[in-house]
Design a protein around this motif. Sequence first.
Motif, PDB file in Angstrom:
ATOM      1  N   ARG A   1       1.798  18.124 -14.534  1.00 40.41           N
ATOM      2  CA  ARG A   1       2.680  18.805 -15.500  1.00 40.41           C
ATOM      3  C   ARG A   1       2.096  18.752 -16.895  1.00 40.41           C
ATOM      4  O   ARG A   1       2.092  19.743 -17.622  1.00 40.41           O
ATOM      5  CB  ARG A   1       4.069  18.182 -15.492  1.00 40.41           C
ATOM      6  N   MET A   2       1.589  17.584 -17.272  1.00 37.66           N
ATOM      7  CA  MET A   2       1.018  17.433 -18.610  1.00 37.66           C
ATOM      8  C   MET A   2      -0.190  18.353 -18.796  1.00 37.66           C
ATOM      9  O   MET A   2      -0.345  18.992 -19.839  1.00 37.66           O
ATOM     10  CB  MET A   2       0.632  15.979 -18.879  1.00 37.66           C
ATOM     11  N   ASN A   3      -1.059  18.418 -17.783  1.00 36.92           N
ATOM     12  CA  ASN A   3      -2.237  19.282 -17.858  1.00 36.92           C
ATOM     13  C   ASN A   3      -1.871  20.763 -17.884  1.00 36.92           C
ATOM     14  O   ASN A   3      -2.601  21.577 -18.443  1.00 36.92           O
ATOM     15  CB  ASN A   3      -3.189  19.000 -16.699  1.00 36.92           C
TER      16      ASN A   3
ATOM     17  N   ASP B   1       7.679  11.942 -19.993  1.00 41.98           N
ATOM     18  CA  ASP B   1       6.560  11.816 -19.050  1.00 41.98           C
ATOM     19  C   ASP B   1       5.649  10.635 -19.395  1.00 41.98           C
ATOM     20  O   ASP B   1       5.174   9.937 -18.499  1.00 41.98           O
ATOM     21  CB  ASP B   1       5.746  13.111 -18.998  1.00 41.98           C
ATOM     22  N   GLY B   2       5.388  10.425 -20.658  1.00 46.80           N
ATOM     23  CA  GLY B   2       4.552   9.290 -21.055  1.00 46.80           C
ATOM     24  C   GLY B   2       5.190   7.969 -20.646  1.00 46.80           C
ATOM     25  O   GLY B   2       4.511   7.061 -20.154  1.00 46.80           O
ATOM     26  N   GLU B   3       6.502   7.894 -20.810  1.00 45.66           N
ATOM     27  CA  GLU B   3       7.232   6.684 -20.416  1.00 45.66           C
ATOM     28  C   GLU B   3       7.220   6.513 -18.897  1.00 45.66           C
ATOM     29  O   GLU B   3       7.080   5.400 -18.386  1.00 45.66           O
ATOM     30  CB  GLU B   3       8.680   6.750 -20.936  1.00 45.66           C
ATOM     31  N   VAL B   4       7.339   7.624 -18.184  1.00 48.53           N
ATOM     32  CA  VAL B   4       7.282   7.572 -16.710  1.00 48.53           C
ATOM     33  C   VAL B   4       5.931   7.044 -16.262  1.00 48.53           C
ATOM     34  O   VAL B   4       5.849   6.165 -15.392  1.00 48.53           O
ATOM     35  CB  VAL B   4       7.563   8.970 -16.101  1.00 48.53           C
TER      36      VAL B   4
ATOM     37  N   VAL C   1       0.844  -1.199   0.000  1.00 49.52           N
ATOM     38  CA  VAL C   1       0.000   0.000   0.000  1.00 49.52           C
ATOM     39  C   VAL C   1       0.878   1.247   0.000  1.00 49.52           C
ATOM     40  O   VAL C   1       0.629   2.204  -0.738  1.00 49.52           O
ATOM     41  CB  VAL C   1      -0.970  -0.007   1.202  1.00 49.52           C
ATOM     42  N   TYR C   2       1.933   1.235   0.793  1.00 43.97           N
ATOM     43  CA  TYR C   2       2.867   2.365   0.853  1.00 43.97           C
ATOM     44  C   TYR C   2       3.511   2.602  -0.510  1.00 43.97           C
ATOM     45  O   TYR C   2       3.581   3.739  -0.988  1.00 43.97           O
ATOM     46  CB  TYR C   2       3.923   2.096   1.925  1.00 43.97           C
ATOM     47  N   GLN C   3       3.987   1.526  -1.138  1.00 45.86           N
ATOM     48  CA  GLN C   3       4.629   1.658  -2.448  1.00 45.86           C
ATOM     49  C   GLN C   3       3.644   2.161  -3.502  1.00 45.86           C
ATOM     50  O   GLN C   3       3.986   3.016  -4.315  1.00 45.86           O
ATOM     51  CB  GLN C   3       5.233   0.316  -2.890  1.00 45.86           C
ATOM     52  N   ILE C   4       2.435   1.646  -3.492  1.00 50.65           N
ATOM     53  CA  ILE C   4       1.425   2.080  -4.464  1.00 50.65           C
ATOM     54  C   ILE C   4       1.075   3.544  -4.232  1.00 50.65           C
ATOM     55  O   ILE C   4       0.892   4.309  -5.187  1.00 50.65           O
ATOM     56  CB  ILE C   4       0.181   1.169  -4.412  1.00 50.65           C
ATOM     57  N   ARG C   5       1.016   3.963  -2.987  1.00 53.93           N
ATOM     58  CA  ARG C   5       0.746   5.372  -2.685  1.00 53.93           C
ATOM     59  C   ARG C   5       1.849   6.264  -3.251  1.00 53.93           C
ATOM     60  O   ARG C   5       1.581   7.316  -3.847  1.00 53.93           O
ATOM     61  CB  ARG C   5       0.606   5.568  -1.177  1.00 53.93           C
ATOM     62  N   LYS C   6       3.113   5.874  -3.072  1.00 53.87           N
ATOM     63  CA  LYS C   6       4.239   6.643  -3.621  1.00 53.87           C
ATOM     64  C   LYS C   6       4.157   6.718  -5.141  1.00 53.87           C
ATOM     65  O   LYS C   6       4.394   7.768  -5.732  1.00 53.87           O
ATOM     66  CB  LYS C   6       5.574   5.998  -3.205  1.00 53.87           C
ATOM     67  N   ILE C   7       3.823   5.597  -5.762  1.00 57.66           N
ATOM     68  CA  ILE C   7       3.687   5.568  -7.219  1.00 57.66           C
ATOM     69  C   ILE C   7       2.553   6.487  -7.663  1.00 57.66           C
ATOM     70  O   ILE C   7       2.670   7.217  -8.651  1.00 57.66           O
ATOM     71  CB  ILE C   7       3.473   4.117  -7.706  1.00 57.66           C
ATOM     72  N   GLY C   8       1.453   6.482  -6.918  1.00 55.90           N
ATOM     73  CA  GLY C   8       0.327   7.357  -7.228  1.00 55.90           C
ATOM     74  C   GLY C   8       0.728   8.824  -7.187  1.00 55.90           C
ATOM     75  O   GLY C   8       0.290   9.624  -8.029  1.00 55.90           O
ATOM     76  N   ILE C   9       1.565   9.191  -6.234  1.00 58.07           N
ATOM     77  CA  ILE C   9       2.055  10.575  -6.146  1.00 58.07           C
ATOM     78  C   ILE C   9       2.861  10.917  -7.391  1.00 58.07           C
ATOM     79  O   ILE C   9       2.696  11.993  -7.981  1.00 58.07           O
ATOM     80  CB  ILE C   9       2.880  10.769  -4.853  1.00 58.07           C
ATOM     81  N   ASN C  10       3.726   9.981  -7.819  1.00 56.06           N
ATOM     82  CA  ASN C  10       4.518  10.209  -9.036  1.00 56.06           C
ATOM     83  C   ASN C  10       3.605  10.408 -10.247  1.00 56.06           C
ATOM     84  O   ASN C  10       3.823  11.306 -11.063  1.00 56.06           O
ATOM     85  CB  ASN C  10       5.466   9.040  -9.303  1.00 56.06           C
ATOM     86  N   ILE C  11       2.586   9.576 -10.352  1.00 61.62           N
ATOM     87  CA  ILE C  11       1.649   9.676 -11.480  1.00 61.62           C
ATOM     88  C   ILE C  11       0.920  11.018 -11.440  1.00 61.62           C
ATOM     89  O   ILE C  11       0.781  11.692 -12.468  1.00 61.62           O
ATOM     90  CB  ILE C  11       0.653   8.496 -11.463  1.00 61.62           C
ATOM     91  N   ASN C  12       0.485  11.449 -10.253  1.00 61.66           N
ATOM     92  CA  ASN C  12      -0.204  12.737 -10.127  1.00 61.66           C
ATOM     93  C   ASN C  12       0.699  13.902 -10.527  1.00 61.66           C
ATOM     94  O   ASN C  12       0.252  14.860 -11.162  1.00 61.66           O
ATOM     95  CB  ASN C  12      -0.722  12.943  -8.703  1.00 61.66           C
ATOM     96  N   GLN C  13       1.973  13.845 -10.159  1.00 57.71           N
ATOM     97  CA  GLN C  13       2.903  14.908 -10.518  1.00 57.71           C
ATOM     98  C   GLN C  13       3.076  14.998 -12.033  1.00 57.71           C
ATOM     99  O   GLN C  13       3.067  16.086 -12.606  1.00 57.71           O
ATOM    100  CB  GLN C  13       4.260  14.692  -9.840  1.00 57.71           C
TER     101      GLN C  13
END
Length: 101
Positions: A71-73, A81-84, A55-67
């Motif tokens: 930026r894209m928006n 960014d697409g690759e990230v 859950v902790y790792q998925i939360r961190k990944i979610g933060i990366n995706i939101n960032q």
Amino acid sequence: MKKERKTRHIDIRLTEKDFAILKQQADGNLSAFCRKLLLQNAVPQKEERDLKELVYQIRKIGININQVTARMNAGISFLDDGEVLKNELQKVYRLLKELED
């Protein structure tokens, strides 16, 4: 496969009533029954720790995706960014697959 010898002992005190209940539920092999009960309850604690870590790792990944999506928006995305996003989503799928197994 060689069977591992059970050499460690645990002594517990029970009332006659508790002992009779255990003996009845054990259906013959009290040691195996008690061992099974004890070990079944020990395993979920490890699984719970693993689940919290996932859950902790998925939360961190979610933060990366939101960032990245922010930026894209905002129109200031980077070339990779697409690759990230793709890599982060693959991490989520991999962690969820671990959770299923």
